[in-house]
Design a protein around this motif. Sequence first.
Motif, PDB file in Angstrom:
ATOM      1  N   LEU A 384       0.837  -1.208   0.000  1.00  0.00           N
ATOM      2  CA  LEU A 384       0.000   0.000   0.000  1.00  0.00           C
ATOM      3  C   LEU A 384       0.869   1.254   0.000  1.00  0.00           C
ATOM      4  CD1 LEU A 384      -2.854  -0.995   2.500  1.00  0.00           C
ATOM      5  CD2 LEU A 384      -2.836  -1.155   0.000  1.00  0.00           C
ATOM      6  N   LEU A 385       1.959   1.218   0.759  1.00  0.00           N
ATOM      7  CA  LEU A 385       2.898   2.346   0.747  1.00  0.00           C
ATOM      8  C   LEU A 385       3.475   2.544  -0.650  1.00  0.00           C
ATOM      9  CD1 LEU A 385       5.586   3.283   3.322  1.00  0.00           C
ATOM     10  CD2 LEU A 385       6.321   2.805   0.990  1.00  0.00           C
ATOM     11  N   GLU A 395      -1.980  10.056  -0.642  1.00  0.00           N
ATOM     12  CA  GLU A 395      -0.625  10.235  -0.130  1.00  0.00           C
ATOM     13  C   GLU A 395      -0.455   9.752   1.309  1.00  0.00           C
ATOM     14  OE1 GLU A 395       1.050  14.258   0.668  1.00  0.00           O
ATOM     15  OE2 GLU A 395       2.230  13.848  -1.136  1.00  0.00           O
ATOM     16  N   PHE A 396      -1.546   9.778   2.111  1.00  0.00           N
ATOM     17  CA  PHE A 396      -1.390   9.401   3.515  1.00  0.00           C
ATOM     18  C   PHE A 396      -1.006   7.926   3.678  1.00  0.00           C
ATOM     19  CE2 PHE A 396      -6.036   9.160   2.749  1.00  0.00           C
ATOM     20  CZ  PHE A 396      -6.282   7.835   3.081  1.00  0.00           C
ATOM     21  N   PHE A 397      -1.239   7.100   2.657  1.00  0.00           N
ATOM     22  CA  PHE A 397      -0.808   5.708   2.725  1.00  0.00           C
ATOM     23  C   PHE A 397       0.715   5.584   2.705  1.00  0.00           C
ATOM     24  CE2 PHE A 397      -5.161   4.700   1.480  1.00  0.00           C
ATOM     25  CZ  PHE A 397      -5.399   3.542   2.200  1.00  0.00           C
ATOM     26  N   ALA A 398       1.411   6.615   2.220  1.00  0.00           N
ATOM     27  CA  ALA A 398       2.881   6.578   2.148  1.00  0.00           C
ATOM     28  C   ALA A 398       3.538   7.060   3.440  1.00  0.00           C
ATOM     29  CB  ALA A 398       3.368   7.429   0.977  1.00  0.00           C
ATOM     30  N   LYS A 399       2.758   7.454   4.415  1.00  0.00           N
ATOM     31  CA  LYS A 399       3.317   7.954   5.670  1.00  0.00           C
ATOM     32  C   LYS A 399       4.009   6.828   6.429  1.00  0.00           C
ATOM     33  CE  LYS A 399       2.011  10.214  10.006  1.00  0.00           C
ATOM     34  NZ  LYS A 399       3.141  11.166   9.964  1.00  0.00           N
ATOM     35  N   ARG A 400       5.229   7.089   6.855  1.00  0.00           N
ATOM     36  CA  ARG A 400       6.000   6.114   7.627  1.00  0.00           C
ATOM     37  C   ARG A 400       6.057   6.528   9.096  1.00  0.00           C
ATOM     38  NH1 ARG A 400      10.141   2.798   4.665  1.00  0.00           N
ATOM     39  NH2 ARG A 400       9.884   3.183   2.448  1.00  0.00           N
ATOM     40  N   SER A 401       6.149   5.520   9.958  1.00  0.00           N
ATOM     41  CA  SER A 401       6.354   5.784  11.375  1.00  0.00           C
ATOM     42  C   SER A 401       7.819   6.134  11.614  1.00  0.00           C
ATOM     43  CB  SER A 401       5.971   4.549  12.200  1.00  0.00           C
ATOM     44  OG  SER A 401       6.927   3.510  11.984  1.00  0.00           O
TER      45      SER A 401
END
Length: 539
Positions: A384-385, A395-401
């Motif tokens: 998904l990323l 774009e929020f699916f590409a957010k990493r912790s």
Amino acid sequence: MVSTKSETVQNSETKSTIEVPNTQQQVAVLVAEKKASGPSSPTVTDKSVQNSLNGDDQKARGLPQREATIPMGGYTDAEYIGINEVVSPRANNDRKLSLLPLVFLIFYEVSGGPFGVEDTVQAAGPLLALVGFLVFPIIWSVPEALITAELGTMFPENSGYVVWVSSALGPYWGFQQGWVKWLSGVIDNALYPVLFLDYLKSGIPALGGGLPRVIAVVGITLVLTYMNYRGLTIVGWVAVLLGILSILPFVVMGLISIPKIRPTRWLVADVHNVDWNLYLNTLFWNLNYWDSISTLVGEVRNPRKTLPKALFYAVILVILSYFFPLLVGTGAVPLERDLWTDGYFADIAKILGGVWLRWWIQGASALSNMGTFVAEMSSDSFQLLGMAERGMLPEFFAKRSRHGTPIVGILFSACGVVLLSWMSFQEIVAAENFLYCFGMILEFIAFVRLRIKFPNASRPFKIPGGTVGAILLCIPPTILISVVLAFSTVKVMIISLAAVAIGLVMQPCLKRIENKRWLKFSISSDLPDIHHDNGALLH
């Protein structure tokens, strides 16, 4: 590529540094480097420069942002980047996977040990079960692993098989690939809490159903989801540890069983009493998903060399982890086909070694299911990323912790597992096999299409035989897919086709959302432009 981060350019004569704070200055510096490097050096294409300037103009006008992308073979950080050298965006090199963790992640993506193979004996008897786990890998596993090695090193990024299909057939079909593969992966992952509890219920009967089972499923999912959140490197080394602990009791059981082995038991077969649907689905389920590791290639250290080696070792490990326990179980214990169902290896262990060995096998099953769960969730969430980095998802699916893991992808995958965990073992296997077959058909078409469309593209690992060899390689597994689909029940077929139809409608809906600017979509500037006219023609 034009980087969006500030760079420090070192002057070779004065050793002074110049801070380049914005995109226009970066472009000017790179153009100056282009002039200084001479005509033979790799250069910044005018299109990449224009894309960067257009990106700033779009920001200024408040238009939907499409980040500058690298044409394949473009320029980034003053180094030539080919299709085989793309670096995963925002990935910390210290967190990248090395060979051994990658081998065990593949092992858990595909297998996790012999837990779940028991149904092949119930469906077809010992001989066909043993033959199946020797012949099926040649027809299916080896071709899929080879294709994964070639395309995974050709496109070393987290969108994996999605970018393979997108490059060959366009973004619409790339999205369909991503949808059915993600859905089949989540359905598959819903199976492991079920298997985990099936092995424990003989010792803890309360876990057989009702509220205690529901609480156990949710609790297991939460704990393992948190492990995924903490980082892929942790997941990789945990997979190594769990793999060793899961295989070890079967080695001990094999040694104990030697005096009781009767080779004639291996030859028992009744071709007139075979449940072909259960037999083929169980074989297929236990020997597929080799391509799932492609969605983690962006997190692998030196994937051009590491990925093919890891796939080779994993194929050997998976086949042995199935065949050896089946030899022991069918050869050392009198045949009772009806008893060969989920969890029966624990009963065999009790017969051969006592209660202590049964508990060890049950504990190994728990560890195996933990390993398979975290490996599968890693692939699903990073997929998904990768799709978000390709502009296919918001774009929020590409957010990493802070640990480098995809937060939203993990949450989506965990919710899917909980919602689907009510299904039975056979229903889960049949449903995910159907969807997986659909995705594999697209994958085979993309593999052949890329050989025809981009014959000179850089392929760090290339299967010999040219285009004809590529076609021949895909024929046996395609025939197998057709057989598996033909044996699907009407119920499974209707549900699976409905799921496919959702994906066919979802992609245009997401494009409309993007065009209306209701959600932000962007393509990562660290990735090559797979749709650039000459981008993939690398030598």
